[in-house]
Each structure stands twice: as C-alpha cells, then as structure tokens.
Design an enzyme around this catalytic site. Sequence first.
Site, PDB file in Angstrom:
ATOM      1  N   LYS A   1      -5.081  -4.657   3.130  1.00 11.51           N
ATOM      2  CA  LYS A   1      -5.500  -4.658   2.441  1.00 11.51           C
ATOM      3  C   LYS A   1      -4.552  -2.791   1.595  1.00 11.51           C
ATOM      4  O   LYS A   1      -5.229  -2.345   2.402  1.00 11.51           O
ATOM      5  CB  LYS A   1      -6.564  -4.826   1.475  1.00 11.51           C
ATOM      6  CG  LYS A   1      -6.709  -6.028   0.848  1.00 11.51           C
ATOM      7  CD  LYS A   1      -8.233  -6.837   0.877  1.00 11.51           C
ATOM      8  CE  LYS A   1      -8.376  -6.525  -1.187  1.00 11.51           C
ATOM      9  NZ  LYS A   1      -9.898  -6.538  -1.100  1.00 11.51           N
ATOM     10  N   ILE A   2      -4.017  -2.686   1.349  1.00 10.83           N
ATOM     11  CA  ILE A   2      -3.842  -0.863   0.929  1.00 10.83           C
ATOM     12  C   ILE A   2      -4.701  -0.989  -0.894  1.00 10.83           C
ATOM     13  O   ILE A   2      -3.372  -1.215  -1.779  1.00 10.83           O
ATOM     14  CB  ILE A   2      -2.414  -1.266   1.165  1.00 10.83           C
ATOM     15  CG1 ILE A   2      -1.756  -1.005   3.193  1.00 10.83           C
ATOM     16  CG2 ILE A   2      -2.173   0.558   0.669  1.00 10.83           C
ATOM     17  CD1 ILE A   2      -0.732  -0.864   3.160  1.00 10.83           C
TER      18      ILE A   2
END
Length: 379
Positions: free
Chosen positions: A142-143
């Site tokens: 997750k970014i």
Amino acid sequence: MATSSNPLARLADAGVAVWLDDLSRERLRTGNLAELVEHGVVGVTTNPSIFAAAISKGDAYDEQLRQLAAQGATAEDAVFRITTDDVRDAADVLRPVYDRTDTQDGRVSIEVDPRMARDTAATIESAKKLWATVDRPNVFIKIPATVEGLPAITAVLAEGISVNVTLIFSIERYGAVLDAFQAGLEQARANGHDLAPIASVASFFVSRVDTAIDPKLDEIGSPEAAALRGTAAIANARLAYGLFQEVTADDRWKALAAAGAHPQRPLWASTGVKDKAYPDTLYVDELVVRGTVNTMPEATLDAVADHGGDASDTVTGTKDEAERVIERLRGLGIDIDDVTRKLEEEGVKKFTDSWEQLLKQVDEQLSGAADQVAASDAR
C-alpha cells in the site's frame, strides 16, 4: 460455502470482490480468517490503525515479543517483524483464492511506513523491503496517493511489485493515480516483466467524505442542504468509477491489456457508516458495479451478510446525477476539492499518528518482556 441467497454471494455474482478491512494474529490462530474466506471474503486490507488495535488486545503477540526482546530488537524492528509475519500468514490462507481467480483476488495489503508519505525515495525502498520480506506473490504494497507517492507507485510497479494505492479522495488525484499505474506497467513491460501477475487496486475512500461534508450542510440548515446529507460520498465515488471507465476505454490502456495487463480495479474503502441515521450497508449497496472491490470492517461485513441488498448495479449510468450532486454542493458554497484536499492531509496524519502510537506501544511491551526475560535468567 456461500449460496446465491447469501448477500455476500450476490455481491460476488455482481462482480464485486468482498474484502475484509482487518487483520490480527487472533483471526489467524483461531481460523476465523479461513472461515470468512469460506463464506465469501476474497481479500484483506490492513493499515497502521488496524495493527495498533490488534497488538493492543489479548496475548497473541506475547511470545513473539518475548523472543524479540531477548534478541534486543528495537520497536521499529519488532513492528516490521510482527506485521510482515501476520501478512505472510494471511497471504497463505488466501493463496487458494489467488490461484482460483487468476491472481486477481486472494490478496493481502500491507502499508509502507506512513511517515514516508511525503518522501518518494523512502517510499520506494520501503515498498521493496516489504515485498521481499513478505515474499508472497499475492501481497499488495500500500502506497498513499500523495503527490510524492505518485512517482513511487510508478517505480514500484515497474519492478513487478503489485500495489494498492491508498488514501484517494479526489477525482483529480484519482486521475493522476490511473496515469501513474499505466506508466508503471509500461515501464514494467520495457523491463521485461510479465504484466499478468502485476495487480493493482485504487482505494477510493468513501464515508469520510460524508463525515466532512454533512456538518457543513447541517450548519447551512436549509431544506436543500438537508436533502444533500449523505449524498456527497457516493456521488464522488460514482464519478471516480466513471473516470475508470473512460481510462480503460482509451488506446493507451488497450495496448497494455493486449500485453496481458489487468485493470487497476477501483476499491471502495472507508465503507463503515459513521452516521447511524444512515443504513449500515449504505456504502456497499449504493456502490455495486462489476469489476470493483469493497473492503469492509467486520461490522459492515456482518451487516451486509445479514441484510445486504439485492446487489443490483447501482453505479452504471449515474454520472450525470452524481455531477448534479457536486454542483448543488458548490452552489451552497461547499467545494468538494477543498474538502478532499483536507481529507488527504488528515488521512496521512491519522495513519502517521497510529504508527507512532504502535511504535510506542510495542516499545513498552518489549521493555516489559525484557524484564521478564531478565528475571527468568536470574532465577
């Protein structure tokens, strides 16, 4: 197994992937996660707040904390070990789903250190380290969709790493995310990667938009303002889906699809209802459309399983209506672009604060475990 009479199965039949927005070692040890998978859950999302809550409850992490304390681990080392171990184990539980769905579902998300949300290079390095450490093909890194996160998304995808882009609130930023995604796949193809296993979702946050806008409508107090309560979040999400359709219809995407790429599915996040005046399945029933993901906290998942709707498509053909909602809000002096900009700032801060609290909590637990180890050695 779920049947067609089950609301979760109806969502699956309608093309909506049902994911759980939660993870804990307790779920893994008791078989609860495996049971949820049997009943229709096909993915898991996590965030710093979820891990902070998991580690604060019960004794599931005590033994590992004692081991880490004996090894002299720092709080940061311990958090990294604990969270990657949980995500790896969850990925193993979901691996059959990953295989059955041609790599699209059966995914588990783990977020880069949120303190790096404004640092592109640090985000890239964190993503690579998480990917290598978990070492499972069915993991999403997750970014956050910050301005600084966009080039990191492209760079990480270019390495063949699957990405869950998180904290998306605005249509404008979502457009930039779709561009970063396609650029990443184009670079991955140039780097010689097979595009088929590289997956991505774009986590568009829903309920927080209403949480931010409804008080403004209440303050205005007019009948028109009252009529718009609880409409902004769904309209915003439906416009995002409209943009997704536009992008996946253009030649740039078609070239990637021809090379084996899968689209970056819209993922509806923050789907728990905050205002009890609204139906508890609102952000599920009103966002049903094929090719999307809805990740739900357990309370929402239970509500949908108990009394969810008929899973008819509630998004296709709603673009004009959604645009009218946004324009009516602007007519009342509520600029949704300003609202979503503030929500992104608050979202980054919230996750950063949760991460700092998690580190503090684990540091205290490590100290306590170290004292126990020292006392045991002294006997």
